[in-house]
Structures are given as structure tokens and as C-alpha cells.
Design an enzyme around this catalytic site. Structure first.
Site, PDB file in Angstrom:
ATOM      1  N   SER A  99       0.809  -1.220   0.000  1.00 36.14           N
ATOM      2  CA  SER A  99       0.000   0.000   0.000  1.00 36.14           C
ATOM      3  C   SER A  99       0.846   1.276   0.000  1.00 36.14           C
ATOM      4  O   SER A  99       1.557   1.535  -0.945  1.00 36.14           O
ATOM      5  CB  SER A  99      -0.966  -0.045   1.174  1.00 36.14           C
ATOM      6  OG  SER A  99      -1.802   1.069   1.159  1.00 36.14           O
ATOM      7  N   ASP A 242      -2.867   6.637  -3.079  1.00 34.66           N
ATOM      8  CA  ASP A 242      -1.762   5.943  -2.414  1.00 34.66           C
ATOM      9  C   ASP A 242      -1.165   4.905  -3.384  1.00 34.66           C
ATOM     10  O   ASP A 242      -1.634   4.762  -4.520  1.00 34.66           O
ATOM     11  CB  ASP A 242      -2.218   5.319  -1.083  1.00 34.66           C
ATOM     12  CG  ASP A 242      -3.056   4.077  -1.260  1.00 34.66           C
ATOM     13  OD1 ASP A 242      -3.755   3.977  -2.276  1.00 34.66           O
ATOM     14  OD2 ASP A 242      -3.016   3.185  -0.382  1.00 34.66           O
ATOM     15  N   ASP A 244      -1.171   1.714  -3.913  1.00 31.87           N
ATOM     16  CA  ASP A 244      -1.941   0.649  -4.573  1.00 31.87           C
ATOM     17  C   ASP A 244      -3.338   1.105  -4.997  1.00 31.87           C
ATOM     18  O   ASP A 244      -4.151   0.291  -5.441  1.00 31.87           O
ATOM     19  CB  ASP A 244      -2.009  -0.611  -3.690  1.00 31.87           C
ATOM     20  CG  ASP A 244      -2.798  -0.404  -2.416  1.00 31.87           C
ATOM     21  OD1 ASP A 244      -2.798   0.725  -1.897  1.00 31.87           O
ATOM     22  OD2 ASP A 244      -3.413  -1.373  -1.933  1.00 31.87           O
ATOM     23  N   ASP A 246      -6.093   2.358  -3.513  1.00 29.30           N
ATOM     24  CA  ASP A 246      -7.396   2.169  -2.854  1.00 29.30           C
ATOM     25  C   ASP A 246      -7.823   3.379  -2.031  1.00 29.30           C
ATOM     26  O   ASP A 246      -8.964   3.470  -1.597  1.00 29.30           O
ATOM     27  CB  ASP A 246      -7.438   0.873  -2.015  1.00 29.30           C
ATOM     28  CG  ASP A 246      -6.372   0.802  -0.952  1.00 29.30           C
ATOM     29  OD1 ASP A 246      -5.521   1.719  -0.887  1.00 29.30           O
ATOM     30  OD2 ASP A 246      -6.365  -0.185  -0.194  1.00 29.30           O
TER      31      ASP A 246
END
Ligand code: MG
Length: 458
Positions: A99, A242, A244, A246
Site C-alpha cells: 500500500s 496511495d 496501490d 485504494d
């Protein structure tokens, strides 16, 4: 029952490859995950970190070695992989990502058939298989096969577009700056916005494992470049994702960046206006602005422990419409009850179009609450004792969903929580009165420091 040794944290398994664990760990853990799934086909995707392709190959080998079929999605935003699992008929999915963590980290997230992260209980089951080494091995007849899955991104992009009024948004011809943070939302968000007839300006759009632009975490401090770009291009909106993809942090037309709970409350207000009397799920640390908006639409708010998995699972269990986290995570169940930066962006644009208002105007309609955070070093072994000592100071209404949340008055609260990953006690307070907030923080800072000292720390 909790295992003695834990591998899953707040958000999947996180580690520094080559330092904390090598590929032997990755393969064995994937065998344990595969044994937990027992059969079927698993979709595997990864983010743009340098170690991601290597880990993904080891993960796929581990899954096939216990007899599971593997579909390789390749580079994907986490929410794209999650959505595609259900839509393309996979039995589960694994996402290789850390992440927003620094580049030296990576991790494994495990999703069920519905694309939602598996429950805390199922994480414990996998750990048990791993610790007991009870992985089932396949022979040459039963070993799993492999295929590339090329439909993940197009499925995801179509899925989001099907949730919003394309003609309405298109009619506004919004100009939007996207700060992609060198992350994988680069693969989807710009194309979704182009399909919504937006004029898209991207910054930090090349995917790289160093997150060389502004780092993988979108915060008020790291998004200064986004703020400047919005003003320079005279844009209607700015969005920062961010690593990744999400989570999304929003910037208004004046270059003002908002915390996730304020911008999320705008989206939530719009979603509830279309479907009042719904359920909303959020964490214990999210602003009371959520309760304020929910009340407007006769909707109920459920609170969970801190962690997106807890929010998603509660949404599934209660069939909630919307979920929200203060870090910029919005969960929209009609699409999929997981946090999704691109879905949030599309909803924000639809809200601005439908209400014919700019983001700064939409934010102004919400009440102002003030928040402050603090953290105190506390050795892990002292955390339980320190927390029970702090609890003795509790007065008024106490919530114990995660740590201790004390309501000081009807619009002021403080949350004291031992960190799940670091030797820290975290303190988070909110009030509608800025002066009162300062008083609360300084009073409880003293209590926390004093309690740590009394327990032999500090
Ligand atoms: Mg993320």
C-alpha cells in the site's frame, strides 16, 4: 483463538523482503493460503514495487504446488483486482502490495470469492496451517495450472463507469489533476476520467518502485505539488492516490487539501441523499462528521476497530451501503464493499455535477470539527498494563471497540489506542471547540506519560 506468532497485521501480511523474510517464507505462506482455499482458481496481482514481480512468481508457484489454478493479473490497483475476482469468477485473490509503506516493504493481501479481504478468523486459520506445516502438496497429476488474465483492468474500468451518470459528468467537462504518486492507479483512474469527458492532467504518473515523486502515502504534506498543479492549471478538482490505489485524498479548486473524513463526508452525503435510511460503517477513530451527515438522511452509523478489513467485513455482514475511513478510504457497496480510490473519484465528480457546486462549497456545508493526534513511546510488553491504568481515569461515556474512547462532552472525544505494529500508544482527539481540544490533549498527554512511567517505561 489467536496464534502465538502473528503474520497478518491491520492490512494483510507486511514485511521487508530479503530482510524480514526470504522467498522460502513467501512460498510456504502461499502454500498455506492455497491449502486454506483448498481448490479452485486464484487471481494474483501486484503493485509497482521492485520486489513485486519476484514475490508474485513465488506466490503463484506456492499456490500451484498445492493444486490451485492461477490467473496472473499482473500490475493492478488493489481495488481493480478485488473487483475482478468476483466479476471474472475466481474463487479468491492475492494482491502483492504494501500500500502506502516505504519502498523497502511489500506484503500479501488475501481476498475471498467476493473480492473482500478474508475475515480475521480466516487469517488465523491460514497462520495455523503455516505454523503446523500442514500444507497439502500436489503431485504431477493434481498440480495447478497457470494462465494470464488480461481482462482485469477493462472489467474494473467498466464496473466503475456503470455506477455513475456518464452523461451528466461528461456535460461538465471537468478539469482534474491526478497525482498518481508513481502507483498503480495510473493504470485506471486517468482512463476512467477520460471516459467521463474530463480534461485530465497527471503528475507522478510513471509507475516505479521508488515512489520517486512524493512517496506512496498521500497526506496534506506530501500533496503540496498537487495543490500547486490544481491552481496552476485552474482545475476543478485534484486527487492524490496511495501506492496501490485504494485511497484518495481530495484537493479543491483553490488548492486546499482535505482530510479523508471531510471529503469522504461529502461523498457520503451525496450517496445517502440518493438512498436515505441506509447503513454506514466506519472505524472508531473517524470524525463525528459522519454521524452528523448520517442523521440528515435518517441513516445509522456502525463503528468497527481501526482497519479496512474490519470495515469491509462489517459492511458485508450488515449489507451497509457506504463505508469510510479518515485516511481517505471510501467503500461503495453497489460497486464492491472495499475501499477504492477511483470509485471515490467518480462519485465525487457525479456529486459536483449533480449539485452544481465546487468542492470548496460542498465542504463549507459541513460542520467544522478540530482534530489532533499525538503518540507516546511505550514498550510492547507494557501496553496492556498502561491501558488498564489509563482506563482508571475514564469518566463519562466509554467505548471499548478498539482501545479506549472517552466522550468528554457531546461533541468532544479522545481515543487512546495501543499501536498494533509499533511500540506506541496513539492518542487521537476531536472537538467542535479548538481551545477545548488543546485542553483535552494536554490533560491526557500527562495521563498517558504518567501511566507509562508508573508501569516502568518512559
Ligand atoms: Mg492502499
Amino acid at each position: 483463538m489467536i496464534n502465538e506468532r502473528r503474520f497478518f497485521g491491520t492490512n494483510g501480511i507486511r514485511f521487508k523482503p530479503g530482510i524480514d523474510f526470504g522467498l522460502d517464507f513467501v512460498i510456504e505462506m502461499s502454500e498455506a493460503i492455497g491449502t486454506y482455499f483448498s481448490k479452485g482458481s486464484i487471481l494474483v496481482g501486484y503493485d509497482g514495487r521492485n520486489t513485486s514481480p519476484m514475490i508474485a512468481k513465488a506466490v503463484m508457484a506456492g499456490l500451484m504446488s498445492v493444486g490451485l489454478q492461477v490467473g496472473e493479473a499482473g500490475l493492478s490497483p488493489t481495488p481493480a483486482l478485488q473487483y475482478a475476482i468476483g466479476k471474472l469468477g475466481y474463487n479468491g485473490g492475492l494482491m502483492i502490495t504494501a500500500s502506502h509503506n516505504p519502498p523497502e516493504y511489500n506484503g500479501i493481501k488475501v481476498m475471498g470469492q467476493d473480492g473482500v479481504e478474508i475475515s480475521r478468523e480466516d487469517e488465523v486459520k491460514i497462520e495455523r496451517i503455516f505454523l503446523e506445516k500442514s500444507m497439502r502438496r500436489a503431485d504431477w497429476r493434481t498440480v495447478g495450472n497457470y494462465q494470464q488474465e488480461i481482462k482485469v483492468l477493462s472489467t474494473y474500468i467498466q464496473g466503475i463507469l456503470s455506477q455513475v451518470d456518464i452523461d451528466l459528468i461528461s456535460s461538465k467537462r471537468f478539469r482534474v489533476v491526478l497525482d498518481l504518486g508513481n502507483g498503480v492507479q495510473s493504470l485506471a483512474a486517468p482512463y476512467i476520467l477520460e471516459n467521463l469527458n474530463c480534461e485530465v492532467i497527471t503528475i507522478n504518473s510513471d509507475i516505479n518502485g521508488e515512489f520517486s515523486g512524493r512517496g506512496a502515502e498521500p497526506t496534506l504534506e506530501t500533496l503540496i505539488g498537487l495543490s500547486k498543479a490544481v491552481k496552476a492549471h485552474n482545475a476543478d478538482l485534484g486527487v492524490g492516490y496511495d501506492g496501490d490505489g485504494d485511497r484518495s485524498i481530495f484537493c479543491d479548486e483553490n488548492g486546499v487539501i482535505y482530510t479523508g473524513d471531510r471529503s469522504g463526508a461529502v461523498i457520503m452525503d451525496y450517496v445517502l441523499s440518493k438512498k436515505p435510511k441506509s447503513l454506514v460503517v466506519t472505524t472508531v477513530s473517524t470524525s463525528q462528521i459522519i454521524d452528523y451527515v448520517a442523521k440528515r438522511y435518517e441513516s445509522k452509523v456502525l463503528r468497527t476497530r481501526v482497519g479496512s478489513v474490519d470495515v469491509s467485513r462489517k459492511m458485508v455482514e450488515t449489507k451497509a451501503l457506504f463505508g469510510i475511513e479518515e485516511n481517505g478510504g471510501c467503500f461503495y457497496a453497489p460497486h464492491i464493499p472495499v475501499r477504492d480510490g477511483a470509485m471515490s473519484t467518480a462519485l465525487m465528480l457525479e456529486c459536483m455535477a449533480k449539485r452544481n457546486q465546487k468542492l470548496s462549497e460542498l465542504i463549507k456545508e459541513l460542520p467544522q470539527f478540530y482534530q489532533k493526534k499525538a503518540k507516546f513511546a511505550c514498550p510492547n510488553e507494557l501496553k496492556t498494563r498502561v491501558m488498564s491504568l489509563i482506563e482508571r481515569y475514564s469518566e463519562g461515556e466509554v467505548e471499548k471497540i478498539d482501545g479506549i474512547k472517552l466522550w468528554i462532552d457531546k461533541s468532544s472525544w479522545i481515543l487512546l489506542r495501543p499501536s498494533g505494529t509499533e511500540p506506541l500508544i496513539r492518542v487521537f482527539a476531536e472537538s467542535d471547540d479548538e481551545k477545548k481540544l488543546e485542553e483535552i490533549i494536554s490533560r491526557f498527554s500527562f495521563i498517558v506519560e504518567d501511566s507509562i512511567k508508573k508501569c516502568g517505561g518512559g
